[in-house]
Design a protein around this motif. Sequence first.
Motif, short mmCIF file in Angstrom:
data_model
loop_
_atom_site.label_atom_id
_atom_site.label_comp_id
_atom_site.label_asym_id
_atom_site.label_seq_id
_atom_site.Cartn_x
_atom_site.Cartn_y
_atom_site.Cartn_z
N ASP A 43 -0.63 -51.65 68.51
CA ASP A 43 0.81 -51.84 68.75
C ASP A 43 1.54 -52.18 67.45
OD1 ASP A 43 0.57 -51.29 71.43
OD2 ASP A 43 0.49 -53.42 72.04
N GLU A 44 0.95 -53.02 66.63
CA GLU A 44 1.54 -53.36 65.33
C GLU A 44 1.62 -52.14 64.42
OE1 GLU A 44 -0.24 -56.68 63.34
OE2 GLU A 44 -0.23 -57.89 65.17
N VAL A 45 0.56 -51.33 64.43
CA VAL A 45 0.56 -50.11 63.61
C VAL A 45 1.65 -49.16 64.09
CG1 VAL A 45 -0.77 -48.04 63.02
CG2 VAL A 45 -1.85 -50.28 62.90
N ARG A 46 1.78 -48.99 65.42
CA ARG A 46 2.81 -48.12 65.99
C ARG A 46 4.20 -48.64 65.65
NH1 ARG A 46 0.14 -46.98 70.40
NH2 ARG A 46 0.62 -49.03 71.29
N ASP A 47 4.40 -49.97 65.75
CA ASP A 47 5.70 -50.57 65.40
C ASP A 47 6.01 -50.37 63.91
OD1 ASP A 47 5.97 -51.37 68.00
OD2 ASP A 47 5.37 -53.46 67.61
N HIS A 48 4.98 -50.56 63.08
CA HIS A 48 5.17 -50.37 61.65
C HIS A 48 5.51 -48.91 61.33
CE1 HIS A 48 4.81 -51.00 57.37
NE2 HIS A 48 3.99 -49.95 57.30
N GLN A 49 4.83 -47.98 62.01
CA GLN A 49 5.12 -46.56 61.80
C GLN A 49 6.56 -46.26 62.18
OE1 GLN A 49 3.58 -43.89 64.66
NE2 GLN A 49 3.93 -42.07 63.41
N ALA A 50 7.02 -46.79 63.31
CA ALA A 50 8.39 -46.54 63.76
C ALA A 50 9.38 -47.12 62.75
CB ALA A 50 8.60 -47.15 65.14
N ALA A 51 9.09 -48.33 62.25
CA ALA A 51 9.98 -48.94 61.26
C ALA A 51 9.99 -48.13 59.96
CB ALA A 51 9.55 -50.38 60.97
N PHE A 52 8.82 -47.63 59.56
CA PHE A 52 8.70 -46.83 58.35
C PHE A 52 9.50 -45.54 58.48
CE2 PHE A 52 6.44 -43.73 55.68
CZ PHE A 52 6.40 -44.42 54.48
N ARG A 54 12.03 -44.98 60.52
CA ARG A 54 13.47 -45.32 60.53
C ARG A 54 13.99 -45.58 59.12
NH1 ARG A 54 12.03 -48.40 65.04
NH2 ARG A 54 11.93 -50.26 63.73
N ALA A 55 13.19 -46.29 58.31
CA ALA A 55 13.61 -46.59 56.94
C ALA A 55 13.76 -45.30 56.12
CB ALA A 55 12.61 -47.54 56.28
N TRP A 56 12.82 -44.38 56.27
CA TRP A 56 12.91 -43.14 55.50
C TRP A 56 14.02 -42.23 56.03
CZ3 TRP A 56 11.76 -42.01 50.84
CH2 TRP A 56 10.78 -42.75 50.19
N GLU A 57 14.27 -42.26 57.33
CA GLU A 57 15.40 -41.49 57.86
C GLU A 57 16.71 -42.03 57.33
OE1 GLU A 57 14.90 -41.67 62.08
OE2 GLU A 57 13.51 -39.97 62.11
N LYS A 58 16.80 -43.37 57.26
CA LYS A 58 18.00 -43.99 56.70
C LYS A 58 18.16 -43.60 55.23
CE LYS A 58 20.06 -48.50 55.77
NZ LYS A 58 19.83 -49.94 55.80
N ARG A 59 17.06 -43.65 54.47
CA ARG A 59 17.10 -43.29 53.04
C ARG A 59 17.49 -41.81 52.88
NH1 ARG A 59 18.20 -44.43 48.03
NH2 ARG A 59 16.73 -43.58 46.53
N ARG A 60 16.93 -40.94 53.72
CA ARG A 60 17.24 -39.51 53.64
C ARG A 60 18.72 -39.28 53.95
NH1 ARG A 60 14.35 -36.83 57.85
NH2 ARG A 60 12.55 -37.78 56.88
N LYS A 61 19.24 -40.03 54.94
CA LYS A 61 20.66 -39.91 55.29
C LYS A 61 21.54 -40.36 54.12
CE LYS A 61 24.03 -41.49 58.69
NZ LYS A 61 24.25 -42.39 59.83
N GLU A 62 21.17 -41.47 53.47
CA GLU A 62 21.93 -41.95 52.31
C GLU A 62 21.91 -40.94 51.18
OE1 GLU A 62 20.00 -45.62 51.45
OE2 GLU A 62 21.07 -46.74 53.01
N LEU A 63 20.73 -40.36 50.93
CA LEU A 63 20.63 -39.37 49.86
C LEU A 63 21.45 -38.11 50.19
CD1 LEU A 63 16.87 -39.67 48.88
CD2 LEU A 63 18.86 -40.38 47.54
N LYS A 64 21.44 -37.73 51.45
CA LYS A 64 22.22 -36.56 51.87
C LYS A 64 23.71 -36.82 51.66
CE LYS A 64 22.44 -33.31 55.68
NZ LYS A 64 21.98 -33.02 57.05
N GLU A 65 24.16 -38.03 52.04
CA GLU A 65 25.57 -38.39 51.84
C GLU A 65 25.92 -38.42 50.35
OE1 GLU A 65 26.13 -42.08 53.85
OE2 GLU A 65 25.93 -41.20 55.85
#
Length: 159
Positions: A43-52, A54-65
Motif C-alpha cells: 500500500d505504501e509503494v502504491r501510494d508513493h507511486q501515485a504521489a510520484f 502526480r508530481a511528474w504530471e504537475k512538473r510536465r504541466k508546468e514545463l508545458k505552460e
Amino acid sequence: ETAATAVSKLGAEEQPPSLAAEGGLRQSAGLRVYNWKLRSFLDEVRDHQAAFVRAWEKRRKELKELSKAGERRAADKEKRERLRAEKAEKERLKALRENDMDAYFKHLEHHKSAKILTLLKETDRHLQRFANLIRFEQANTDAKPAAGRAPVQPGATAP
C-alpha cells in the motif's frame, strides 16, 4: 519478541484482520503479521507511486505552460519586428513618393538597406555623368567650333 506479542502491541485499528485459510484453518499469528506487513508495504509503494506520478504530471504541466509562454513571447516579438519593418517600409515609400531624396537616403542608411543604397548611389553617379555630358554637348553646339577643329570631348585634354 514473538509474532503474537507484536500483534498485541499494535493499536486496534492497526491490527491485521484474522483471516481464515482456504481450508477453514486459521492462519498462524506470524503469517498474519507477515501478510499484514506485506499489504502495508505494498500500500505504501502504491501510494508513493501515485504521489510520484502526480508530481511528474504537475512538473510536465508546468514545463508545458513554460514552453507555451516562450512560444507566445517569441511570436509577439516576431510580430513587433514585422510591424516595425512594415512601418519603416511605409516611411521609405512615403519619402520616395514625396521625392524627398535626403530623407529616403537617411532611411536607407539607418535601416542598412545596402543593396538599394548601392544601386541608388551608382544610379546617381551615372545621372551626374549624363548631366555633365549633356551640358558639354549643349556648350559645344552653342559655340561654333573653329574651322577644321573638332569639338573637345569631356575629359580630353586640349592639344
